[in-house]
Every structure is written in structure tokens, then in C-alpha cells.
Scaffold this active site. Sequence first.
Site, PDB file in Angstrom:
ATOM      1  CG  HIS A 220      47.853  44.512  42.521  1.00 15.65           C
ATOM      2  ND1 HIS A 220      46.738  43.743  42.322  1.00 15.65           N
ATOM      3  CD2 HIS A 220      47.404  45.706  42.987  1.00 15.65           C
ATOM      4  CE1 HIS A 220      45.652  44.436  42.629  1.00 15.65           C
ATOM      5  NE2 HIS A 220      46.026  45.626  43.045  1.00 15.65           N
ATOM      6  CB  SER A 221      46.540  42.880  45.828  1.00 11.49           C
ATOM      7  OG  SER A 221      45.595  42.391  46.727  1.00 11.49           O
ATOM      8  N   GLY A 222      47.878  40.935  47.187  1.00 11.04           N
ATOM      9  CA  GLY A 222      48.313  39.778  47.975  1.00 11.04           C
ATOM     10  C   GLY A 222      49.718  39.289  47.682  1.00 11.04           C
TER      11      GLY A 222
END
Length: 263
Positions: A220-222
Site C-alpha cells: 500500500h502507498s509508500g
Amino acid sequence: MQSFLKAAGWCALSAGAAAIDCSGINALSPKCNSTEAAYTRDFFYVGGEYVSSTVSGQSIFTGQMYVEKLTPVRGINQTYPLVFVSAGVPSGTVWLNTPDNRKGWASYFVEAGYQVYIVDITGNGRGGQYDVAAFHLRFGSTDNITQDGFTAPELAAHPYPQAGGHDKWPGAGVRGDPVFDAFQVSIVPLAANSTTQERTMRVAGCALLAIIGESVTFCHSGSCQYTVLMADECPDLLRASINLEPSCLPFQSLLGNPAGPDG
Ligand SMILES: *[C@@H]1O[C@H](CO)[C@@H](O)[C@H](O)[C@H]1NC(C)=O
Ligand SMILES: *[C@@H]1O[C@H](CO)[C@@H](O)[C@H](O)[C@H]1NC(C)=O
Ligand SMILES: *[C@@H]1O[C@H](CO)[C@@H](O)[C@H](O)[C@H]1NC(C)=O
Ligand SMILES: *[C@@H]1O[C@H](CO)[C@@H](O)[C@H](O)[C@H]1NC(C)=O
């Protein structure tokens, strides 16, 4: 402190019949039942190397990745293990119970019969090690970035066009709300320069997959820049790579995250 006293249950006991408040952090009380799935847990580290420390003649170990293995008590009936890679801002805890203590992603998949692994990326969370040059830290997220970006985008000074449709975050989504604060407190620092992290995650990520075999990665994300690198480094060991709101898409963030040179 007030909520912790409540968690200790003394109010409920003195009142006799009053229900115990098991919401959020209050669930730490031994009087509260867990909402998580039944699993057994093992942990280990993979990857990394010895490097010289700041103490002459002595070494530290750095670049290692923390891994937790969750095995369903009811047994595994799915072919491929799932590897949940931390979001880079919270550690791997983000895949466990939610800040308001509902069941998290890991539990849903444990209950569906998957072998689940959760990692903290190198230099982050329990993967952290004292190596200032390699993992110079910056903040993970401020209260404002969390609020505008994740928990209450509809209240931002300059909301994106569809922000008004956001209704998924429990509670008010602003600082001072207990669920917001329980999320913000879980946010850990990030490496200011991802170069070392990317190099070490190629090694540690693929070392994990070499041990556990062909797997499905979730990010997720980063954290998605790291599973993309794992797919590049050891493609035969990734059955699939599932990228949720990945940070490595070529879109401009409305918020930015201005402290990092590569943020
Ligand atoms: C915890 O679970 C037990 C057994 O199911 C139940 O008797 C008890 O009421 C539960 N406690 C709370 C606080 O929900
Ligand atoms: C595996 O077991 C879980 C839990 O009993 C069940 O929900 C799931 O449908 C099963 N899946 C398969 C592929 O057998
Ligand atoms: C941060 O959020 C607070 C509370 O909403 C607001 O008063 C403040 O102006 C914000 N600061 C910045 C720099 O956006
Ligand atoms: C990040 O670290 C690498 C390796 O040490 C270095 O070559 C690069 O210049 C750094 N980038 C920035 C923006 O500081």
C-alpha cells in the site's frame, strides 16, 4: 490516561452492571476479547549485512527486514502465501487490527485459509537499525497530512473534486478524535533518501520469497516501490503483485509531503 483507567475496568466493576468499553485502545484491557482471527505467530529477520559501526573495530547489522508469519489455527487451504509489505508510514502493524480495533486485513485472509506474512520494510519499524548515513530519517506524516490525505479529505482547504464522497474513516477523522489519534500514533519515520532502502529491499524481499516460495505480494502507498523492485529482482517468485494506492504512479500528490528530498 482517562481512557486507560476506563480500560482497567474499575468504573465498570464499581458500577456492577455497566458494559465494558472495549473500543479502540480500551481493548488492551484483559477484560476485552480480541476481534482478530485465530493464528499462531513466528517472527524472523532476513537480508541485511554487517557494516562498521561508529565504535572503532565493532560492527552493527543493518538492512535487515522484520518478518512475521501468521498461520491460521484452522489450517491452510490456499496454494500461495500472501506477503503484506508495510506502507512505509505505519509499520507492518497497519495490516493488523484497525485503529478503532476492528478486524484488519491480515485476519480476513487468515480466516480465508491463507498463510500470511507481514513485513516491516528495511530501515523502518522493527527493521530499523542505527545507521545514520544509510537511513537518515524524516517524518512519516504530520497531523495535517494524515487528516487532509487520509482521514478527512473532505475538510481540506483545497479538496480534490470527489473528496466530498469520502465517508469510510470511522470517527471525525481529525486530530483529537480517538480513532485519528490511535492511527497517528502508529506512524513511524521514513528514510529521507530511499536509495539504500531500495537496494536492501531487493535483497531482503527476495531472500524472504526464496525461503517461502512463490507468493502473492500486497503493498500500500509508500511500500509499493519495494514490491515493484522485488518483481524486478526475482520475478519467478512473485505469483502476483497487488498494489493498493501505489505511491509509484506518475501522478502529482495534491498534498505533497515536503520534508523529504525525494518526497
Ligand atoms: C468475551 O468472550 C467471552 C466468551 O465468549 C464472553 O463470555 C464475554 O462476555 C466476552 N467479553 C466481552 C467484554 O465481550
Ligand atoms: C478455506 O477455508 C476457509 C475457512 O474455513 C474457507 O472460508 C474457504 O472458503 C476455504 N477455501 C478453499 C479454497 O477451500
Ligand atoms: C493544520 O491543521 C490545523 C487544524 O485543522 C489548521 O488550523 C492549520 O492551519 C493547518 N496547518 C497548515 C500548515 O496547513
Ligand atoms: C541518496 O543516496 C544515494 C546513495 O548514498 C546518493 O547517491 C544520492 O545522491 C542521494 N540522493 C539525495 C537526493 O540525497
